[in-house]
Design a protein around this motif. Structure first.
Motif, PDB file in Angstrom:
ATOM      1  N   PHE A  19      35.893  48.844  31.909  1.00 50.14           N
ATOM      2  CA  PHE A  19      36.150  50.200  32.421  1.00 50.14           C
ATOM      3  C   PHE A  19      36.369  51.175  31.266  1.00 50.14           C
ATOM      4  O   PHE A  19      35.821  52.274  31.234  1.00 50.14           O
ATOM      5  CB  PHE A  19      37.372  50.190  33.345  1.00 50.14           C
ATOM      6  CG  PHE A  19      37.243  49.207  34.461  1.00 50.14           C
ATOM      7  CD1 PHE A  19      36.279  49.376  35.453  1.00 50.14           C
ATOM      8  CD2 PHE A  19      38.071  48.099  34.539  1.00 50.14           C
ATOM      9  CE1 PHE A  19      36.146  48.470  36.476  1.00 50.14           C
ATOM     10  CE2 PHE A  19      37.946  47.192  35.570  1.00 50.14           C
ATOM     11  CZ  PHE A  19      36.989  47.363  36.536  1.00 50.14           C
ATOM     12  N   GLY A  35      31.104  54.882  36.326  1.00 50.06           N
ATOM     13  CA  GLY A  35      31.599  53.544  35.972  1.00 50.06           C
ATOM     14  C   GLY A  35      33.021  53.352  36.456  1.00 50.06           C
ATOM     15  O   GLY A  35      33.259  52.998  37.617  1.00 50.06           O
ATOM     16  N   GLN A  36      33.979  53.620  35.567  1.00 50.35           N
ATOM     17  CA  GLN A  36      35.393  53.462  35.930  1.00 50.35           C
ATOM     18  C   GLN A  36      35.695  54.259  37.197  1.00 50.35           C
ATOM     19  O   GLN A  36      35.212  55.380  37.364  1.00 50.35           O
ATOM     20  CB  GLN A  36      36.245  53.972  34.774  1.00 50.35           C
ATOM     21  CG  GLN A  36      37.714  53.646  34.898  1.00 50.35           C
ATOM     22  CD  GLN A  36      38.492  54.105  33.670  1.00 50.35           C
ATOM     23  OE1 GLN A  36      38.143  55.108  33.045  1.00 50.35           O
ATOM     24  NE2 GLN A  36      39.526  53.370  33.321  1.00 50.35           N
ATOM     25  N   GLY A  37      36.522  53.677  38.066  1.00 51.79           N
ATOM     26  CA  GLY A  37      36.766  54.315  39.354  1.00 51.79           C
ATOM     27  C   GLY A  37      37.823  55.396  39.300  1.00 51.79           C
ATOM     28  O   GLY A  37      39.001  55.107  39.154  1.00 51.79           O
ATOM     29  N   TYR A 123      39.572  42.063  39.383  1.00 55.74           N
ATOM     30  CA  TYR A 123      40.046  43.006  38.370  1.00 55.74           C
ATOM     31  C   TYR A 123      40.273  42.180  37.095  1.00 55.74           C
ATOM     32  O   TYR A 123      40.927  41.136  37.134  1.00 55.74           O
ATOM     33  CB  TYR A 123      41.343  43.644  38.874  1.00 55.74           C
ATOM     34  CG  TYR A 123      41.972  44.677  37.960  1.00 55.74           C
ATOM     35  CD1 TYR A 123      41.236  45.388  37.022  1.00 55.74           C
ATOM     36  CD2 TYR A 123      43.332  44.953  38.084  1.00 55.74           C
ATOM     37  CE1 TYR A 123      41.840  46.342  36.216  1.00 55.74           C
ATOM     38  CE2 TYR A 123      43.938  45.910  37.283  1.00 55.74           C
ATOM     39  CZ  TYR A 123      43.186  46.589  36.345  1.00 55.74           C
ATOM     40  OH  TYR A 123      43.785  47.523  35.546  1.00 55.74           O
ATOM     41  N   ASN A 172      37.565  45.073  45.302  1.00 58.13           N
ATOM     42  CA  ASN A 172      36.859  45.808  44.252  1.00 58.13           C
ATOM     43  C   ASN A 172      36.231  44.741  43.354  1.00 58.13           C
ATOM     44  O   ASN A 172      36.951  43.822  42.946  1.00 58.13           O
ATOM     45  CB  ASN A 172      37.884  46.645  43.467  1.00 58.13           C
ATOM     46  CG  ASN A 172      37.277  47.415  42.316  1.00 58.13           C
ATOM     47  OD1 ASN A 172      36.066  47.532  42.214  1.00 58.13           O
ATOM     48  ND2 ASN A 172      38.132  47.920  41.449  1.00 58.13           N
ATOM     49  N   LYS A 234      45.344  55.416  44.030  1.00 58.88           N
ATOM     50  CA  LYS A 234      44.210  55.229  44.935  1.00 58.88           C
ATOM     51  C   LYS A 234      44.404  56.054  46.205  1.00 58.88           C
ATOM     52  O   LYS A 234      43.464  56.650  46.715  1.00 58.88           O
ATOM     53  CB  LYS A 234      44.063  53.747  45.308  1.00 58.88           C
ATOM     54  CG  LYS A 234      43.924  52.800  44.128  1.00 58.88           C
ATOM     55  CD  LYS A 234      42.705  53.079  43.264  1.00 58.88           C
ATOM     56  CE  LYS A 234      42.372  51.931  42.337  1.00 58.88           C
ATOM     57  NZ  LYS A 234      42.677  52.174  40.928  1.00 58.88           N
ATOM     58  N   PHE A 318      33.497  52.567  45.738  1.00 57.43           N
ATOM     59  CA  PHE A 318      32.317  52.045  45.050  1.00 57.43           C
ATOM     60  C   PHE A 318      31.221  51.599  46.002  1.00 57.43           C
ATOM     61  O   PHE A 318      31.501  51.074  47.078  1.00 57.43           O
ATOM     62  CB  PHE A 318      32.721  50.843  44.179  1.00 57.43           C
ATOM     63  CG  PHE A 318      33.923  51.126  43.326  1.00 57.43           C
ATOM     64  CD1 PHE A 318      33.840  52.039  42.286  1.00 57.43           C
ATOM     65  CD2 PHE A 318      35.137  50.512  43.584  1.00 57.43           C
ATOM     66  CE1 PHE A 318      34.954  52.336  41.505  1.00 57.43           C
ATOM     67  CE2 PHE A 318      36.256  50.799  42.811  1.00 57.43           C
ATOM     68  CZ  PHE A 318      36.170  51.713  41.769  1.00 57.43           C
ATOM     69  N   ARG A 365      27.789  48.360  39.994  1.00 49.05           N
ATOM     70  CA  ARG A 365      28.722  49.139  40.812  1.00 49.05           C
ATOM     71  C   ARG A 365      28.697  50.603  40.391  1.00 49.05           C
ATOM     72  O   ARG A 365      28.689  50.897  39.190  1.00 49.05           O
ATOM     73  CB  ARG A 365      30.129  48.562  40.612  1.00 49.05           C
ATOM     74  CG  ARG A 365      31.165  49.099  41.559  1.00 49.05           C
ATOM     75  CD  ARG A 365      32.571  48.767  41.099  1.00 49.05           C
ATOM     76  NE  ARG A 365      33.039  49.734  40.114  1.00 49.05           N
ATOM     77  CZ  ARG A 365      34.290  49.819  39.652  1.00 49.05           C
ATOM     78  NH1 ARG A 365      35.197  48.953  40.075  1.00 49.05           N
ATOM     79  NH2 ARG A 365      34.641  50.725  38.759  1.00 49.05           N
TER      80      ARG A 365
END
Ligand code: GLN
Length: 389
Positions: A19, A35-37, A123, A172, A234, A318, A365
């Motif tokens: 990430f 990329g990174q959420g 993760y 995820n 989140k 995602f 993703r």
């Protein structure tokens, strides 16, 4: 000769997380970062106002180590309303994001030699934390496209040394959700083998299947053996706030509080105030959700329009693209590297979230929580690049 400082073996050989790497490359190259959420639209104004008010009007000194009472209360009310859970504030510990909560849970529960079942993909923080605690991660692979939990496979991974299971539901990077039957089967395995479940439920509010989240905690026999982890980052799309929490019963909560007090002691207090207020803002939550649902539909339609096959998904920020099914003859890592440099779009290769053998290498993703114009530009770039492959 002076010897070099000895680094713990878990960290000596470790690279930078995918990430961080993808975000750094995106910053360096100016690529669009899917990329990174994280969402990169404007933050919800009422939350910002609440945080600013707290900065000016509330104390800026240490709150209690386990978190502001007002926030722990708000978390209990939120879970009672959304998931029918009956928790008391003494059973909630506020942490600096879910990643700290995961660390606290692993440090509290895993002793040297203990085995911990980790589902893959996962993760990438889980396995190193287990190892640093002296534990042994034991992988159970989840297979695309549905990433289902097979009770027989889980059962086969249990040994007399198994201490815990780590479950990320919704999952995820897949964006899939465990069914009630799967959760009940996992719960039975935990009860029969006396395992603790560390449940990373940070996506509990980010579901698009219209189904209320069901925590493993509510399954028979699980109340006393579940560590439930949640994330304001989140829920509100404020990933940089790093406010999360752990919910657990009785002496499990006490032990987690002890670990937390010597990990970070506490977390930014104005943000705790703001999250406490925010959890009561039903309109803000509904607006965020509606915005993410629209972005999800937009990215899905655009990817499909570009001839890419999108895997089924019911949750998270995602979408996953199946490269093989899309006729793209690249591995996920090659796709991600080249899409970044040649198309100017950062993605995450899903195999980076698997350890050991058996990772699928045909899935990437993409994060969809971006303004429409950003998604459209990313889609235009990806579409043109894929056509030219
Ligand atoms: N949850 C984030 C993601 O999936 C990663 C978390 C992090 O980068 N610390 O993109």
């Amino acid at each position: 000769m002076k010897s070099l400082p000895r680094i713990h073996p878990v960290y000596a050989e470790m690279g930078t997380t995918v990430f961080e790497r993808m975000s750094a490359l995106a910053r360096e190259t100016g690529a669009i970062n899917l990329g990174q959420g994280f969402p990169d639209g404007p933050a919800p104004q009422p939350l910002l106002d609440a945080a600013a008010r707290a900065l000016y009007e509330k104390s800026n000194q240490y709150p209690p180590s386990t978190g502001l009472m007002e926030l722990r209360d708000a978390v209990c009310v939120h879970y009672a309303r959304t998931q029918g859970l009956a928790l008391s504030p003494a059973e909630v510990i506020v942490t600096s994001g879910a990643t700290e909560a995961i660390a606290a849970a692993v440090l509290a529960l895993v002793s040297p030699g203990d085995e911990v079942i980790l589902f893959q993909p996962a993760y990438d923080a889980y396995a190193p934390m287990v190892r640093r605690a002296g534990g042994v991660p034991v992988s159970v692979l989840l297979e695309p496209p549905h990433f289902r939990y097979d009770p027989a496979t889980i059962e086969a991974a249990v040994t007399p040394r198994t201490r815990a299971i780590m479950l990320n539901d919704p999952l995820n990077p897949a964006g899939t959700v465990a069914s009630a039957e799967e959760l009940d089967a996992i719960a039975r395995i935990c009860v029969v083998h006396d395992l603790v479940a560390i449940c990373d439920e940070v996506w509990e509010q980010v579901r698009f299947d219209g189904v209320a989240h069901r925590s493993l905690m509510v399954c028979d026999g699980m109340a006393e053996r579940t560590v439930k982890i949640g994330s304001a980052g989140k829920i509100f799309g404020l990933t940089g706030w790093k406010i999360g929490w752990i919910a657990a019963r009785g002496n499990l909560a006490t032990a987690l509080g002890r670990v937390h007090q010597f990990l970070t002691f506490t977390s930014a207090v104005p943000l705790q105030w703001a999250v406490a207020e925010g959890l009561g803002m039903a309109d803000v939550l509904a607006d965020l959700h509606a915005g993410w649902a629209a972005s999800r539909a937009r990215l899905k339609a655009g990817l499909e329009g570009a001839g890419l096959v999108v895997l089924p998904n019911a949750a998270t920020w995602f979408l996953c693209v199946d490269l093989a099914a899309s006729g793209v003859a690249l591995t996920d890592r090659d796709f991600s590297e080249r899409a970044l440099r040649e198309a100017g779009v950062a993605t995450v290769p899903v195999s980076a979230l698997y350890e050991g053998e058996g990772a699928p290498t045909h899935i990437v993703r993409l994060c969809f929580t971006k303004p429409d114009a950003v998604l459209d530009e990313a889609l235009a770039r990806l579409g043109a690049w894929v056509r030219g492959l």
